[in-house]
Design a protein around this motif. Structure first.
Motif, PDB file in Angstrom:
ATOM      1  N   ALA A 148       0.832  -1.210   0.000  1.00 53.50           N
ATOM      2  CA  ALA A 148       0.000   0.000   0.000  1.00 53.50           C
ATOM      3  C   ALA A 148       0.865   1.258   0.000  1.00 53.50           C
ATOM      4  CB  ALA A 148      -0.935  -0.005   1.202  1.00 53.50           C
ATOM      5  N   ALA A 149       1.961   1.241   0.747  1.00 55.41           N
ATOM      6  CA  ALA A 149       2.848   2.403   0.807  1.00 55.41           C
ATOM      7  C   ALA A 149       3.474   2.700  -0.548  1.00 55.41           C
ATOM      8  CB  ALA A 149       3.941   2.183   1.857  1.00 55.41           C
ATOM      9  N   ARG A 150       3.891   1.659  -1.280  1.00 48.29           N
ATOM     10  CA  ARG A 150       4.471   1.891  -2.605  1.00 48.29           C
ATOM     11  C   ARG A 150       3.434   2.513  -3.540  1.00 48.29           C
ATOM     12  NH1 ARG A 150       7.535   0.214   0.539  1.00 48.29           N
ATOM     13  NH2 ARG A 150       7.514   2.437   0.818  1.00 48.29           N
ATOM     14  N   ILE A 151       2.186   2.081  -3.416  1.00 49.05           N
ATOM     15  CA  ILE A 151       1.120   2.624  -4.257  1.00 49.05           C
ATOM     16  C   ILE A 151       0.876   4.092  -3.901  1.00 49.05           C
ATOM     17  CG2 ILE A 151      -1.346   2.450  -4.786  1.00 49.05           C
ATOM     18  CD1 ILE A 151      -0.962  -0.658  -4.358  1.00 49.05           C
ATOM     19  N   VAL A 152       0.778   4.395  -2.608  1.00 49.49           N
ATOM     20  CA  VAL A 152       0.549   5.776  -2.161  1.00 49.49           C
ATOM     21  C   VAL A 152       1.688   6.686  -2.617  1.00 49.49           C
ATOM     22  CG1 VAL A 152       0.420   7.268  -0.118  1.00 49.49           C
ATOM     23  CG2 VAL A 152      -0.920   5.165  -0.210  1.00 49.49           C
ATOM     24  N   GLU A 153       2.922   6.225  -2.464  1.00 52.43           N
ATOM     25  CA  GLU A 153       4.077   7.032  -2.889  1.00 52.43           C
ATOM     26  C   GLU A 153       3.999   7.361  -4.374  1.00 52.43           C
ATOM     27  OE1 GLU A 153       7.602   4.835  -1.878  1.00 52.43           O
ATOM     28  OE2 GLU A 153       7.108   4.844   0.244  1.00 52.43           O
ATOM     29  N   THR A 154       3.668   6.376  -5.192  1.00 53.64           N
ATOM     30  CA  THR A 154       3.588   6.591  -6.635  1.00 53.64           C
ATOM     31  C   THR A 154       2.482   7.575  -6.976  1.00 53.64           C
ATOM     32  OG1 THR A 154       4.460   4.387  -7.038  1.00 53.64           O
ATOM     33  CG2 THR A 154       3.331   5.443  -8.865  1.00 53.64           C
ATOM     34  N   VAL A 155       1.346   7.452  -6.327  1.00 51.23           N
ATOM     35  CA  VAL A 155       0.231   8.369  -6.574  1.00 51.23           C
ATOM     36  C   VAL A 155       0.646   9.803  -6.224  1.00 51.23           C
ATOM     37  CG1 VAL A 155      -2.095   9.006  -5.790  1.00 51.23           C
ATOM     38  CG2 VAL A 155      -1.577   6.625  -6.356  1.00 51.23           C
ATOM     39  N   ILE A 156       1.325   9.976  -5.100  1.00 55.38           N
ATOM     40  CA  ILE A 156       1.790  11.320  -4.708  1.00 55.38           C
ATOM     41  C   ILE A 156       2.751  11.874  -5.755  1.00 55.38           C
ATOM     42  CG2 ILE A 156       3.215  12.585  -3.028  1.00 55.38           C
ATOM     43  CD1 ILE A 156       1.890  10.795  -0.855  1.00 55.38           C
ATOM     44  N   GLY A 157       3.706  11.069  -6.191  1.00 56.88           N
ATOM     45  CA  GLY A 157       4.675  11.530  -7.184  1.00 56.88           C
ATOM     46  C   GLY A 157       4.041  11.920  -8.501  1.00 56.88           C
ATOM     47  N   VAL A 158       3.089  11.135  -8.963  1.00 58.96           N
ATOM     48  CA  VAL A 158       2.415  11.450 -10.220  1.00 58.96           C
ATOM     49  C   VAL A 158       1.589  12.725 -10.063  1.00 58.96           C
ATOM     50  CG1 VAL A 158       0.659  10.654 -11.855  1.00 58.96           C
ATOM     51  CG2 VAL A 158       2.427   9.083 -11.086  1.00 58.96           C
ATOM     52  N   ALA A 159       0.928  12.884  -8.923  1.00 57.31           N
ATOM     53  CA  ALA A 159       0.145  14.099  -8.684  1.00 57.31           C
ATOM     54  C   ALA A 159       1.042  15.333  -8.678  1.00 57.31           C
ATOM     55  CB  ALA A 159      -0.618  13.981  -7.368  1.00 57.31           C
ATOM     56  N   VAL A 160       2.198  15.244  -8.034  1.00 60.39           N
ATOM     57  CA  VAL A 160       3.144  16.366  -8.018  1.00 60.39           C
ATOM     58  C   VAL A 160       3.604  16.664  -9.444  1.00 60.39           C
ATOM     59  CG1 VAL A 160       5.462  17.096  -7.296  1.00 60.39           C
ATOM     60  CG2 VAL A 160       3.907  16.061  -5.634  1.00 60.39           C
ATOM     61  N   ALA A 161       3.895  15.643 -10.226  1.00 58.20           N
ATOM     62  CA  ALA A 161       4.324  15.847 -11.609  1.00 58.20           C
ATOM     63  C   ALA A 161       3.243  16.562 -12.414  1.00 58.20           C
ATOM     64  CB  ALA A 161       4.681  14.513 -12.261  1.00 58.20           C
ATOM     65  N   PHE A 162       1.980  16.162 -12.232  1.00 57.85           N
ATOM     66  CA  PHE A 162       0.876  16.835 -12.920  1.00 57.85           C
ATOM     67  C   PHE A 162       0.865  18.322 -12.574  1.00 57.85           C
ATOM     68  CE2 PHE A 162      -2.147  12.905 -12.987  1.00 57.85           C
ATOM     69  CZ  PHE A 162      -1.479  12.401 -14.080  1.00 57.85           C
ATOM     70  N   VAL A 163       0.919  18.616 -11.284  1.00 56.51           N
ATOM     71  CA  VAL A 163       0.808  20.000 -10.815  1.00 56.51           C
ATOM     72  C   VAL A 163       1.980  20.847 -11.321  1.00 56.51           C
ATOM     73  CG1 VAL A 163       0.822  21.472  -8.757  1.00 56.51           C
ATOM     74  CG2 VAL A 163      -0.621  19.445  -8.824  1.00 56.51           C
ATOM     75  N   VAL A 164       3.188  20.345 -11.147  1.00 52.94           N
ATOM     76  CA  VAL A 164       4.364  21.116 -11.577  1.00 52.94           C
ATOM     77  C   VAL A 164       4.337  21.346 -13.082  1.00 52.94           C
ATOM     78  CG1 VAL A 164       6.884  21.059 -11.799  1.00 52.94           C
ATOM     79  CG2 VAL A 164       5.811  20.476  -9.623  1.00 52.94           C
ATOM     80  N   ASN A 165       4.011  20.311 -13.834  1.00 56.13           N
ATOM     81  CA  ASN A 165       3.989  20.463 -15.288  1.00 56.13           C
ATOM     82  C   ASN A 165       2.845  21.365 -15.743  1.00 56.13           C
ATOM     83  OD1 ASN A 165       5.360  20.010 -17.639  1.00 56.13           O
ATOM     84  ND2 ASN A 165       4.898  17.852 -17.761  1.00 56.13           N
ATOM     85  N   ALA A 166       1.746  21.379 -15.004  1.00 54.25           N
ATOM     86  CA  ALA A 166       0.625  22.256 -15.357  1.00 54.25           C
ATOM     87  C   ALA A 166       0.941  23.712 -15.019  1.00 54.25           C
ATOM     88  CB  ALA A 166      -0.631  21.817 -14.625  1.00 54.25           C
ATOM     89  N   LEU A 167       1.615  23.950 -13.892  1.00 54.14           N
ATOM     90  CA  LEU A 167       1.916  25.315 -13.470  1.00 54.14           C
ATOM     91  C   LEU A 167       3.091  25.931 -14.230  1.00 54.14           C
ATOM     92  CD1 LEU A 167       1.437  25.015  -9.603  1.00 54.14           C
ATOM     93  CD2 LEU A 167      -0.135  26.011 -11.295  1.00 54.14           C
ATOM     94  N   LEU A 168       4.020  25.092 -14.667  1.00 58.39           N
ATOM     95  CA  LEU A 168       5.208  25.570 -15.374  1.00 58.39           C
ATOM     96  C   LEU A 168       5.288  24.907 -16.742  1.00 58.39           C
ATOM     97  CD1 LEU A 168       7.754  25.294 -12.436  1.00 58.39           C
ATOM     98  CD2 LEU A 168       6.649  27.371 -13.263  1.00 58.39           C
TER      99      LEU A 168
END
Length: 187
Positions: A148-168
């Motif tokens: 479960a932790a590996r899944i949560v970590e991946t979801v957080i990383g992908v969400a951060v990538a979405f946000v950073v790429n959308a803002l910049l």
């Protein structure tokens, strides 16, 4: 003799570094840096898979990041299910021959499912995640928290990538990475 041209550090590289730093920083205030003494999923959480997800997702445009992220989510879901199903073998997994066989089976199953649903870019996570779940020294019910932790970590990383790429967003003049056949599938 012409001098070799040095590669330039572009905005995409800077965005990737920023996304990795943010992914790591999300875990720090909560002291979630793999403290197994916390127990359960909290004890298994840390920034590694979040940072890996950012690095993979950020090497493209926003549209490609969304595509990569969705494929990564699918791969994580498929891999998580396969890993957790494999854990149902319990103590049988302690035998090296059984574990070796299961590693091969989860890889074949992960690739097969991802190809069946026409998401070849999901194959990597669909294979990696169950292998990590099976190979780790975590045992008993902690294996489920680890998965479960590996899944949560991946979801957080992908969400951060979405946000950073959308803002910049990338400037118009910055070339996109080569389009591979894998990137032609529908999101």
């Amino acid at each position: 003799m012409p001098r070799p041209q040095l590669p330039k550090v572009g905005l995409r590289t800077i965005k990737t570094a920023l996304a990795v730093m943010i992914s790591y920083a999300i875990f720090v205030p909560f002291d979630l840096i793999y403290h197994t003494e916390y127990g359960g999923i909290w004890g298994q959480l840390g920034p590694s898979y979040a940072c890996i997800a950012c690095i993979i997702c950020m090497q493209s445009s926003l549209g490609q990041t969304i595509y990569q992220g969705v494929s990564r989510f699918i791969g994580v879901a498929v891999g998580g299910v396969l890993g957790i199903l494999a854990l149902k073998l319990g103590a049988c997994l302690d035998h090296p021959a059984v574990k070796i066989l299961m590693l091969g089976l989860v890889c074949v199953a992960g690739v097969w499912v991802c190809l069946l649903i026409k998401r070849p870019t999901a194959c990597g996570m669909a294979c990696i995640l169950p292998c990590v779940i099976l190979i780790t020294n975590v045992s008993g019910s902690d294996r489920y928290a680890y998965a479960a932790a590996r899944i949560v970590e991946t979801v957080i990383g992908v969400a951060v990538a979405f946000v950073v790429n959308a803002l910049l967003p990338s400037p118009q003049g910055e070339p996109e990475p080569d389009q591979s056949p894998q990137k032609k599938e529908k999101p």
